[in-house]
Design an enzyme around this catalytic site. Sequence first.
Site, PDB file in Angstrom:
ATOM      1  N   HIS A 188      -8.088  -0.500   5.913  1.00 13.48           N
ATOM      2  CA  HIS A 188      -8.387  -1.757   6.591  1.00 13.48           C
ATOM      3  C   HIS A 188      -8.992  -2.728   5.574  1.00 13.48           C
ATOM      4  O   HIS A 188      -9.878  -2.341   4.794  1.00 13.48           O
ATOM      5  CB  HIS A 188      -9.372  -1.517   7.737  1.00 13.48           C
ATOM      6  CG  HIS A 188      -9.677  -2.766   8.507  1.00 13.48           C
ATOM      7  ND1 HIS A 188      -8.796  -3.297   9.429  1.00 13.48           N
ATOM      8  CD2 HIS A 188     -10.736  -3.608   8.458  1.00 13.48           C
ATOM      9  CE1 HIS A 188      -9.319  -4.409   9.927  1.00 13.48           C
ATOM     10  NE2 HIS A 188     -10.495  -4.622   9.358  1.00 13.48           N
ATOM     11  N   ASN A 229       0.839  -1.213   0.000  1.00 14.51           N
ATOM     12  CA  ASN A 229       0.000   0.000   0.000  1.00 14.51           C
ATOM     13  C   ASN A 229       0.869   1.256   0.000  1.00 14.51           C
ATOM     14  O   ASN A 229       0.551   2.239  -0.677  1.00 14.51           O
ATOM     15  CB  ASN A 229      -0.951  -0.008   1.197  1.00 14.51           C
ATOM     16  CG  ASN A 229      -2.224  -0.775   0.901  1.00 14.51           C
ATOM     17  OD1 ASN A 229      -3.056  -0.329   0.121  1.00 14.51           O
ATOM     18  ND2 ASN A 229      -2.363  -1.954   1.498  1.00 14.51           N
TER      19      ASN A 229
HETATM   20  C1  GAR Z   1      -3.064  -4.583   3.880  1.00 14.50           C
HETATM   21  O1  GAR Z   1      -3.995  -5.522   3.408  1.00 14.50           O
HETATM   22  C2  GAR Z   1      -3.715  -3.614   4.830  1.00 14.50           C
HETATM   23  O2  GAR Z   1      -5.019  -3.276   4.484  1.00 14.50           O
HETATM   24  C3  GAR Z   1      -3.691  -4.410   6.103  1.00 14.50           C
HETATM   25  O3  GAR Z   1      -2.444  -5.045   6.123  1.00 14.50           O
HETATM   26  C4  GAR Z   1      -2.032  -5.270   4.782  1.00 14.50           C
HETATM   27  C5  GAR Z   1      -0.662  -4.663   4.631  1.00 14.50           C
HETATM   28  O4  GAR Z   1      -0.123  -4.967   3.379  1.00 14.50           O
HETATM   29  N1  GAR Z   1      -3.875  -3.573   7.249  1.00 14.50           N
HETATM   30  C6  GAR Z   1      -4.498  -3.947   8.341  1.00 14.50           C
HETATM   31  O5  GAR Z   1      -4.925  -5.072   8.512  1.00 14.50           O
HETATM   32  C7  GAR Z   1      -4.637  -2.870   9.400  1.00 14.50           C
HETATM   33  N2  GAR Z   1      -5.535  -3.270  10.408  1.00 14.50           N
HETATM   34  P1  GAR Z   1       0.986  -4.028   2.759  1.00 14.50           P
HETATM   35  O6  GAR Z   1       2.107  -3.924   3.798  1.00 14.50           O
HETATM   36  O7  GAR Z   1       1.451  -4.761   1.531  1.00 14.50           O
HETATM   37  O8  GAR Z   1       0.387  -2.697   2.457  1.00 14.50           O
END
Ligand code: GAR
Length: 211
Positions: A105, A14
């Site tokens: 989220h 992200n």
């Molecule tokens: C993503 O899916 C984000 O939405 C989630 O963790 C992942 C991180 O992936 N966040 C949560 O669960 C927050 N409560 P990334 O490091 O590749 O962005």
Amino acid sequence: MKRYVILISGRGSNMESLLDASLPGECVAVISNKPDAAGLASAAARGIPTVAIDHKQFASREDFDAALAAEIDGYAPDLVLLAGFMRILTDGFVRRYEGRLLNIHPSLLPLFPGVKTHAQALAAGVRLHGCTVHFVTPALDGGPIIAQAAVPVLARDNEVTLAARVLIEEHALYPRVAQWYLEGRLRLDGGRAVLDGEAPAAGALHVPAPD
Ligand code: GAR
């Protein structure tokens, strides 16, 4: 130009989508609570200053949050973006950044707060799942919703396939919302998200066609 800081804990996909979106602002730092977060290297490769503040080095949540806030404040950001930042933040920290702290989220909040959201969705048997960008308030995953993207849950889905389909939407949704904020169009007002003076409407909902 507005300044923003991104907080991560891991992979950082992200964060990459934000950094690659040519947002109308400057990313002044990427900060991780995990020194080995893969996202730190990809931020550094894009020329962004990176910092690791290992939460394990702190005796309490309050001490960690105080160190994190001191680091963030050194960059004087207008906006702080949680992007896969997997620490529960203290009320004091959240209040300090109220109105300029966003999170993404991986569920259609208020359904499935917390962790393992894709497993929760599959267990519940919902036909629609997705992701939410919201203002952060002290209620865990409970702050005012700004925008959501929905994906269908398919009969053949497992946690991995569903997470992948949601992640594609996360990467589109978060930069769009960050852009609104950096353009001065989005604010928190009386516990509600306000976009261009109104409740976020059509542009804040994305429902892709099923496969
Ligand atoms: C993503 O899916 C984000 O939405 C989630 O963790 C992942 C991180 O992936 N966040 C949560 O669960 C927050 N409560 P990334 O490091 O590749 O962005």
